[in-house]
Design an enzyme around this catalytic site. Structure first.
Site, mmCIF file in Angstrom:
data_model
loop_
_atom_site.group_PDB
_atom_site.id
_atom_site.type_symbol
_atom_site.label_atom_id
_atom_site.label_comp_id
_atom_site.label_asym_id
_atom_site.label_seq_id
_atom_site.Cartn_x
_atom_site.Cartn_y
_atom_site.Cartn_z
ATOM 1 C CG ASP B 93 -2.098 0.995 1.029
ATOM 2 O OD1 ASP B 93 -2.237 1.328 0.132
ATOM 3 O OD2 ASP B 93 -3.074 1.300 2.043
ATOM 4 N N GLY B 95 0.736 4.328 1.898
ATOM 5 C CA GLY B 95 1.030 4.492 2.603
ATOM 6 C C GLY B 95 0.047 6.039 2.956
ATOM 7 C CG ASP B 147 -5.600 7.319 -2.169
ATOM 8 O OD1 ASP B 147 -4.773 6.745 -1.819
ATOM 9 O OD2 ASP B 147 -6.132 6.354 -2.130
ATOM 10 C CD GLN B 195 -9.692 7.105 -1.786
ATOM 11 O OE1 GLN B 195 -11.373 7.066 -1.375
ATOM 12 N NE2 GLN B 195 -9.082 6.514 -1.700
ATOM 13 C CG ASP B 272 -5.700 -4.629 2.687
ATOM 14 O OD1 ASP B 272 -6.586 -3.764 2.327
ATOM 15 O OD2 ASP B 272 -5.295 -4.597 3.840
ATOM 16 C CB CYS B 310 -10.881 -25.352 12.227
ATOM 17 S SG CYS B 310 -9.112 -24.818 11.045
ATOM 18 C CB CYS B 312 -5.805 -24.929 11.299
ATOM 19 S SG CYS B 312 -5.981 -24.286 12.773
ATOM 20 C CB CYS B 315 -8.503 -26.270 14.479
ATOM 21 S SG CYS B 315 -9.291 -24.691 14.857
ATOM 22 C CG HIS B 341 -8.171 -20.879 14.106
ATOM 23 N ND1 HIS B 341 -8.550 -21.830 12.907
ATOM 24 C CD2 HIS B 341 -9.616 -20.402 13.801
ATOM 25 C CE1 HIS B 341 -9.475 -21.572 13.035
ATOM 26 N NE2 HIS B 341 -10.062 -20.803 13.690
#
Lengths: 376, 376
Positions: B93, B95, B147, B195, B272, B310, B312, B315, B341
């Site tokens: 990004d 910033g 931006d 924007q 994100d 789950c 993973c 878990c 997790h």
């Protein structure tokens, strides 16, 4: 009740010993280094990390686990090994060292130690009987007698007092333990802890007293508490000589690689220390070349790994520059990486020591290691 | 200079899109969720964790990386991917969001933003040209135009101002980027950011302006900044309609699983958000049944895993009781486990979304997921 034999010696090399200890959660090879997981976690690592690093036994602390999460929860969750998903051996220290260190928060008597929780100020009492009960509730494989570790330096009266109390309490611990152990299928092992500060004759007395109680293993306590390295070595050499050959010997709270090598040369089998983990979080790791203060500015643009001779997954992928940046940003990822490396390094050291003893070349292993390793 | 086409669409399911984005560090599948690694690390995880979780692209932040460790070091260390040992795509990004948020520490003009470091108060200037130069020095795969993200709510004049400045700066970013890109072998992709706050016509204008500059991808900025979910959905639906079909679309800073599913249904490809990682560290994880505040006392003696559905590694091995204990003790091991997790959960969600779109059953996947998932 006689304790089952838990130690098998494979061979000796000088006084150094190569062996194996059997526990309810399996065997571990000795000499062994136990990463410290005070509250049920080796800070920054998860169980699979410890397995990858080659750890075969870890350490917990009765004082911390008793206060949080409390023995009730640990018991309900199937015991410590189930609770923290470490399905290999665990040793828990009695918490004596901690409650004696509380200073203003504790009151010591022959009955035990009355103390206030460092969390909420609530009042608690650790007696030798209660400590062993708690240790059984927590359910580790090896549990430690409740001893009195006197501060260094200790005058003779204080040291004598510590030895007497340690013996008195060891008897109560033993009786309590034997009774509780008789009620359970998988048997825990209670170790006695030799005290005596820096007085040869008190060390001898303490060892004799504890040996009379026939523990399955013995710890050397009250060392690495501020005395010089020479004093520590003298006291250790003297104390180990008093201990039976057919039982494991545990040097508590040690230590630096050079101290471990020294102690192995006298016949110590087990070690624990917060150094590799605590220091890792504060910018300091152990490497084959010696300690590295990775937080230092000189590492800011250094693309080499923490340890050029290490094959751990951290050294394979990460640079000193990255670790230094992580430290600067207080990123827990950096603490994880550094802790992983140092934990791996200590386990590799122990593997090297064990292989060397097996092949009767411990002395040359030690001098070879130290020729490359620069202590600070 | 025309941008290379980086997006391949495999199929659509309603407006939902299944595709792939190609970058210098390889391809990633879309819709994609990018774990946030602001300063070059996803807090608590190491690269192999992210790989295990199935992440294919992560996010970094220009503002943070510029201040520490600084672009000089990142450049010397071979670029960001080499520095942080993440050998897959990274998006950074610009910033802008950060420097505009500095409030008292920043001064905004048409030239850019003058700001003081939150570390040491040192003065810095981010102009659109300088930001793109820094982004090239850091060397991520996808970089974002500088931006102006106006706060919510924004009156029309402020929103218009943001759109104008965003366009003016986008032109400078594009020119700078094209020149720098022509000098390098592996080409970075610069995305424009739409924007316009909550004004339909300003969103349309901003999109048209940026599309005229022919970016290889477009982000929707200025959403999830405090507006209602209904407002966000309206604005998103309207904005996405303005965007070209042959380029990836990135909804910045979103979000909750239900928001991701909503946005995918309108044709968003990239996401994100700090939620899965930041919340994990403060006692809150995402599960198939909804958010779980694992720090709560009700979990103190609960042996079930964070998420019963789950697979993973957390878990599979750890209980809510253990995670709650870790939180109570401020153990970083607990932060690591919870972060792992939730990161895994978000990646599994995206895998499920991608499979569903591929098989033209996104709507039923979404309603099935939401029938089990209880948002708080």
């Amino acid at each position: 009740m006689t304790n089952d034999k838990i130690y098998t010696n494979f061979n000796t090399d000088g006084a150094a010993r190569r062996g194996e200890v059997t526990t309810p959660h399996g065997k571990f090879q000795t000499p062994a280094f136990m990463p410290v997981g005070t509250s049920g976690a080796v800070k920054g690592l998860i169980s699979s990390d410890l397995e990858e690093c080659g750890a075969e036994i870890i350490l917990g602390n009765t004082y911390h686990l008793y206060l949080r999460p409390g023995t009730e929860i640990i018991k309900n969750q199937g015991g410590l090994a189930s609770f923290n998903s470490w399905n290999k051996p665990t040793l828990i220290d009695s918490g004596g060292f901690q409650v004696f260190s509380l200073q203003d928060l504790s009151k010591i008597s022959d009955e035990g130690v009355e103390f206030r929780s460092h969390h909420d100020g609530s009042k608690h009492m650790f007696s030798p009987k209660r400590v062993v009960e708690i240790e059984h509730e927590i359910g580790a494989d090896i549990i430690m007698a409740f001893d009195q570790c006197v501060p260094f330096p200790a005058d003779r009266t204080l040291a004598e007092d510590g030895v007497r109390r340690t013996f008195d309490w060891a008897k109560i611990c033993k009786t309590t333990h034997d009774e509780l152990n008789s009620q359970r299928d998988s048997k825990l092992s209670l170790f006695g802890i030799v005290q005596g500060s820096t007085y040869n004759d008190l060390r001898t007395l303490s060892a004799e007293q504890l040996i009379s109680l026939d523990f399955p293993g013995y710890a050397v306590g009250g060392l690495a508490v501020g005395e010089s390295k020479a004093e520590m070595e003298d006291m250790l050499a003297h104390t180990v000589e008093q201990l039976p050959k057919d039982k494991p010997r545990y040097l508590m709270g040690v230590g630096y690689p050079e101290d471990i090598l020294m102690a192995v040369s006298y016949g110590i089998d087990m070690f624990d220390c917060v150094l590799p983990t605590r220091n890792a979080r504060t910018g300091y790791v152990f490497t084959s070349e010696g300690p590295l203060i990775y937080r230092n500015a000189e590492n800011a643009d250094d693309s080499s790994p923490l340890d050029p001779n290490c094959d751990c997954k951290v050294c394979q992928r990460y640079s000193r520059a990255y670790l230094r940046h992580m430290y600067n940003q207080s990123e827990i990822t950096g603490m994880v990486l550094a802790t992983y490396h140092s934990t791996y390094f200590f386990q590799k050291l122990m593997q090297g020591i064990r292989a060397a003893i097996s092949e009767n070349r411990f002395d040359s292993f030690r001098s070879d290691f130290l020729s490359k390793y620069q202590p600070r």
